[in-house]
Every structure is written in structure tokens, then in C-alpha cells.
Design a protein around this motif. Structure first.
Motif, short mmCIF file in Angstrom:
data_model
loop_
_atom_site.label_atom_id
_atom_site.label_comp_id
_atom_site.label_asym_id
_atom_site.label_seq_id
_atom_site.Cartn_x
_atom_site.Cartn_y
_atom_site.Cartn_z
N MET A 162 0.91 -1.29 -0.20
CA MET A 162 0.01 0.29 -0.05
C MET A 162 0.95 1.26 -0.07
SD MET A 162 -3.17 -1.11 2.45
CE MET A 162 -2.33 -2.69 2.63
N GLY A 163 0.48 2.39 -0.34
CA GLY A 163 1.17 3.51 -0.67
C GLY A 163 1.67 4.32 0.65
N ASN A 164 1.94 5.58 0.48
CA ASN A 164 2.61 6.29 1.66
C ASN A 164 1.71 6.65 2.66
OD1 ASN A 164 5.34 6.32 1.20
ND2 ASN A 164 5.05 8.04 -0.29
N SER A 165 0.36 7.30 2.23
CA SER A 165 -0.44 7.68 3.29
C SER A 165 -0.91 6.76 4.28
CB SER A 165 -1.39 8.65 2.83
OG SER A 165 -2.61 7.75 2.33
N THR A 166 -0.76 5.51 3.97
CA THR A 166 -1.35 4.53 4.84
C THR A 166 -0.10 3.77 5.74
OG1 THR A 166 -1.23 2.79 3.22
CG2 THR A 166 -3.25 3.79 3.55
N ARG A 167 0.99 4.50 5.59
CA ARG A 167 2.13 3.75 6.61
C ARG A 167 1.99 3.78 7.79
NH1 ARG A 167 5.41 8.45 4.40
NH2 ARG A 167 5.18 9.83 6.20
N ASP A 168 1.09 4.93 8.43
CA ASP A 168 1.21 4.75 9.88
C ASP A 168 0.32 3.58 10.05
OD1 ASP A 168 2.21 6.99 10.18
OD2 ASP A 168 0.59 8.33 10.42
N ILE A 169 -0.78 3.24 9.39
CA ILE A 169 -1.59 2.05 9.68
C ILE A 169 -0.89 0.95 9.60
CG2 ILE A 169 -3.68 0.75 8.85
CD1 ILE A 169 -5.02 3.42 7.77
N ASP A 170 -0.14 0.79 8.58
CA ASP A 170 0.82 -0.48 8.48
C ASP A 170 1.80 -0.54 9.59
OD1 ASP A 170 -0.35 -1.12 5.94
OD2 ASP A 170 1.47 0.00 4.68
N ALA A 171 2.30 0.55 10.00
CA ALA A 171 3.18 0.81 11.19
C ALA A 171 2.22 -0.07 12.42
CB ALA A 171 3.83 1.91 11.43
N LEU A 172 1.32 0.61 12.70
CA LEU A 172 0.50 0.02 13.75
C LEU A 172 0.23 -1.53 13.54
CD1 LEU A 172 -1.39 0.60 16.38
CD2 LEU A 172 -3.03 1.46 14.84
N ILE A 173 -0.13 -1.97 12.67
CA ILE A 173 -0.42 -3.18 12.19
C ILE A 173 0.90 -4.32 12.80
CG2 ILE A 173 -0.84 -5.27 10.48
CD1 ILE A 173 -2.45 -3.35 8.94
N GLU A 174 2.11 -3.77 12.36
CA GLU A 174 3.39 -4.34 12.64
C GLU A 174 3.66 -4.44 13.91
OE1 GLU A 174 7.23 -3.26 10.64
OE2 GLU A 174 6.10 -3.46 8.96
N CYS A 188 -8.23 7.48 -0.77
CA CYS A 188 -7.25 6.62 -0.49
C CYS A 188 -6.18 6.61 -1.52
CB CYS A 188 -7.78 5.04 -0.12
SG CYS A 188 -8.52 4.33 -1.35
N ASP A 189 -5.10 5.67 -0.97
CA ASP A 189 -3.90 5.88 -2.19
C ASP A 189 -4.37 4.96 -3.25
OD1 ASP A 189 -2.07 6.84 0.06
OD2 ASP A 189 -1.72 4.55 0.73
N ILE A 190 -5.05 4.29 -3.12
CA ILE A 190 -5.31 3.44 -4.58
C ILE A 190 -6.37 4.26 -5.38
CG2 ILE A 190 -6.87 1.65 -5.39
CD1 ILE A 190 -6.03 -0.04 -2.90
N MET A 234 -6.73 -8.88 -1.46
CA MET A 234 -6.65 -8.54 -2.79
C MET A 234 -5.39 -7.84 -3.21
SD MET A 234 -9.34 -9.77 -4.55
CE MET A 234 -9.07 -8.96 -6.05
N GLU A 235 -5.17 -6.90 -2.31
CA GLU A 235 -3.91 -6.12 -2.62
C GLU A 235 -2.51 -7.04 -2.42
OE1 GLU A 235 -3.23 -2.43 -3.79
OE2 GLU A 235 -4.62 -3.80 -4.61
N ARG A 236 -2.48 -7.75 -1.45
CA ARG A 236 -1.50 -8.71 -1.02
C ARG A 236 -1.06 -9.78 -2.24
NH1 ARG A 236 -3.58 -8.74 4.13
NH2 ARG A 236 -4.46 -10.95 3.77
N SER A 237 -2.26 -10.10 -2.95
CA SER A 237 -1.94 -10.87 -4.12
C SER A 237 -1.15 -10.21 -5.21
CB SER A 237 -3.26 -11.45 -4.67
OG SER A 237 -3.89 -10.75 -5.39
N GLY A 238 -1.53 -8.71 -5.11
CA GLY A 238 -0.79 -7.84 -6.25
C GLY A 238 -1.27 -7.96 -7.65
N VAL A 239 -2.29 -9.03 -7.71
CA VAL A 239 -2.56 -9.19 -9.14
C VAL A 239 -3.69 -8.36 -10.07
CG1 VAL A 239 -4.84 -10.80 -8.75
CG2 VAL A 239 -3.22 -11.36 -10.67
N PHE A 240 -4.49 -7.46 -9.11
CA PHE A 240 -5.53 -6.76 -9.54
C PHE A 240 -5.18 -5.28 -9.61
CE2 PHE A 240 -9.32 -4.05 -8.51
CZ PHE A 240 -9.95 -4.15 -9.76
N LYS A 241 -5.20 -4.64 -10.85
CA LYS A 241 -4.68 -3.36 -11.20
C LYS A 241 -5.40 -2.26 -11.18
CE LYS A 241 -0.49 -5.24 -11.69
NZ LYS A 241 0.22 -5.17 -10.04
N GLY A 242 -6.81 -2.74 -10.92
CA GLY A 242 -8.06 -1.58 -10.91
C GLY A 242 -8.12 -1.04 -9.74
N ARG A 243 -9.53 -0.38 -9.44
CA ARG A 243 -9.94 0.43 -8.35
C ARG A 243 -10.74 -0.62 -7.36
NH1 ARG A 243 -11.26 5.53 -9.62
NH2 ARG A 243 -12.16 4.50 -11.21
N TYR A 244 -11.15 -0.09 -6.08
CA TYR A 244 -12.11 -0.91 -5.40
C TYR A 244 -13.25 -0.16 -5.14
CZ TYR A 244 -8.18 -3.86 -4.63
OH TYR A 244 -7.17 -5.09 -4.71
#
Lengths: 198, 198
Positions: A1-13, B70-72, B95-105
Motif C-alpha cells: 500500500m502507498g505512503n499515506s497508509t504507512r501509519d496504519i501499516d506501522a500500527l499493524i506491525e 485513499c492511496d488506491i 486482494m492487494e497482497r496478491s498484487g494481481v488486481f490493477k484496478g480500483r475498489y
């Protein structure tokens, strides 16, 4: 995921580092927290900051609390003659939940372990010996786990304190509500050897 | 426990409200946090405060992020013609972890459920219809769960969008690495019906 969700990713970690939570459950927990921001996320963040600022180890027994001495060591209602030796604070809490022990505690902070090179100095064993020498202790209850390391630790402590104080250990036997069919052989043997007249 | 540990008790109570943690694992987690104060407790408290202050729902798709979109939705690299409809943010992340989908949600925020009286208005279904009408969407992939509520929701959405856009759903079959012996009958039936020439 992109930059602006990095806080959320950091929290998950960070959440995934908690015992009992893996990456998947950490993600679920963080989504739950974001959904319940006012009810859960903010209060939890505040309380963590509070505990981070105030929690400390009891200087006497090793329990956690928010002052130099923990609530139990500070309490005038607790018997001073009996000392219950436990491996860690979680065990102390378990004893307290039963509500049956009225004395005070000594938290070892683990068990002796040759494999992990944990010797008496790494635990609060010297401090336990000092307490028995300086406080008016009449009985030391060794409430350590019935594991090999736990029993090694109990024997070592018993050696150190022999002749100075009454030493006891928790009874072994069938758990209340336990079915024989689900018990291991060692527990059944212990329960049979310690059988009582009705 | 006494008064001075009430912050710790309060923290345990809050932690026990997280999905996947009960009272016992909450106690373990809190003891772990207190032991790892500098490494875990303080960073976690800070990051929770940060996320509580910045996390918000994407105004377009319902994903979580830290800005209006959002980033996407913000990304110029994502295909704009394909829209993947998921039940919640956790599914989007999968879905994003699989990295296969290039569209939006488009995140529905749940499934239709007569039992819990969740109708189309409670979900983001009207907003999905608006998106299909106003954005240049060529395909809507209904990636909802293969549950009764999930399939009901998919049918309802298909009814709403019929004729306006290409509608697809994820293929059903044997999971990669899955053993037949562990699969339910429904999955085996679906996999057999959708069998392919080698």
C-alpha cells in the motif's frame, strides 16, 4: 500500500508483536480499532501512555504496580508471615483471582534454565533469601510450575532456605471439574499417591 | 487488586475488547507490553494516537487511509475501468497482497442481511451504482464471500447494474496447495463443474 497508509501499516506491525496476535489477527484488530475510534482506539492509546508512564516493578516482591511497593506489599490486610513464590506476575494474578491466599508474594521472574543460561542471579532468588532473613517469614510456599525447570528451581530454593523456614508446595492432583480421561499419567499418579480418606 | 493497579486493570479490560483476544490473552499481552515498555508499549501508544488522529474512510471507495481519497483512488497507476467490489477493507487488503488486481475498489462495508436488517442503504450499494453511472467503469468484479449473505448481495448488485456494465465474479475451485480430502463438497462440486482442458 502507498505512503499515506504507512501509519496504519506501522500500527499493524506493532500489534503483530503482541503475544497471541499474528499478522492476520493484527490486521483484524487494527481495522476494528479504526472502526471503534472513539470507543476503543483513543481510550486504548491514552491508557497505554498512562501505563507506560507509571507502571513499575515492586522493589520488594517484583509484582507490577504504579508505586515503589505494589498494592499487596503495601496492604496492611495481608499476612506478613507467609510468602508465596511464583514464577511470574501472571501466576501471581492467577493466585489473586482465586482469592484464597492472604499472605504476600515473591515473583522470581522466570525459572532456572541451563539451556537459556538463566542462573539464580538472573532471577530474584538472592533477594528471596534476603527477605527470609530480614522479614519475619514463617512459611515459604513454592507455587512454581510442575515443569522440569519449575521443579529444578523449587529444589534450588529449598536448598537455599532449608532449616530457616517452613517450606511447602502446592498440592498436585485432579483439577476441580477435571475428567480422569483427559488427565496425563503423571497427574493421575500424583493424585493417587496423595489420596485422602473420605 | 488494589487502587494503584487500576490503570493496568483498565488497560487489560480495553485490550480484551480486541477481536482475537480474551481476558487471559489480554493479561499476557499487557504484561508483555509492560516488560517491553520502550520497545513496544510507548511506540504502540504513539502510533495508536497517530492513527486515531488521521485515519479516515476514503470518500470514494470506503477504503481506510489518511486523506480524503485513499492511496488506491489517488494513484495514477491503477486502471480506472475495472472496479472490484469487496465486503470490507480486510478483503481489499487480501486482494492487494496478491498484487494481481490493477484496478480500483469499492468497499461495501458488509453484506445484505435480513436477519441483522442490513439493507442496501446501510451498505455502499447506492454509491456503487452512482460510480458506475459517473465514472468510466467497464467491468465490475464482484469479489464477495461465497456465503449465503455474500451471494445474496452479489445478486442484488447484479440486478442493479445489469446491462450497464460487464459483471464478473471470482472463480471458485480448489485452493492452490489445497488437498481434496480437506475440501467441502460444495467446493469440489464447483471445481468439477468448472473443470478445464489441460
Amino acid at each position: 500500500m502507498g505512503n499515506s497508509t504507512r501509519d496504519i501499516d506501522a500500527l499493524i506491525e506493532l500489534m503483530a508483536k503482541l503475544p497471541g496476535l499474528g499478522p492476520r489477527s493484527a490486521r483484524r484488530a487494527v481495522l476494528h480499532l479504526i472502526r471503534k475510534r472513539a470507543l476503543l482506539l483513543t481510550p486504548l492509546a491514552d491508557m497505554m501512555q498512562q501505563v507506560a508512564a507509571t507502571a513499575r516493578e515492586c522493589a520488594r516482591c517484583g509484582n507490577v504496580g504504579t508505586e515503589d511497593l505494589c498494592d499487596i506489599c503495601n496492604s496492611e490486610k495481608r499476612a506478613t508471615g507467609e510468602l508465596c513464590v511464583v514464577e511470574d506476575v501472571a501466576d501471581l494474578w492467577a493466585m489473586e483471582r482465586s482469592g484464597v491466599f492472604k499472605g504476600r508474594y515473591h515473583v522470581l521472574g522466570g525459572t532456572l534454565s541451563a539451556l537459556d543460561s538463566i542462573g539464580p542471579e538472573e532471577l530474584r532468588i538472592p533477594r528471596l533469601v534476603t527477605r527470609v532473613e530480614t522479614e519475619e517469614i514463617t512459611e515459604v510456599i513454592l507455587a512454581v510450575g510442575a515443569t522440569i525447570d519449575g521443579q529444578t528451581t523449587a529444589h534450588y530454593i529449598a536448598d537455599q532456605l532449608e532449616g530457616r523456614v517452613r517450606l511447602t508446595s502446592l498440592a498436585q492432583g485432579v483439577p476441580i471439574g477435571g475428567e480422569l480421561d483427559y488427565l496425563d499419567d503423571g497427574t493421575i499418579t500424583a493424585a493417587l499417591n496423595a489420596r485422602k480418606d473420605i
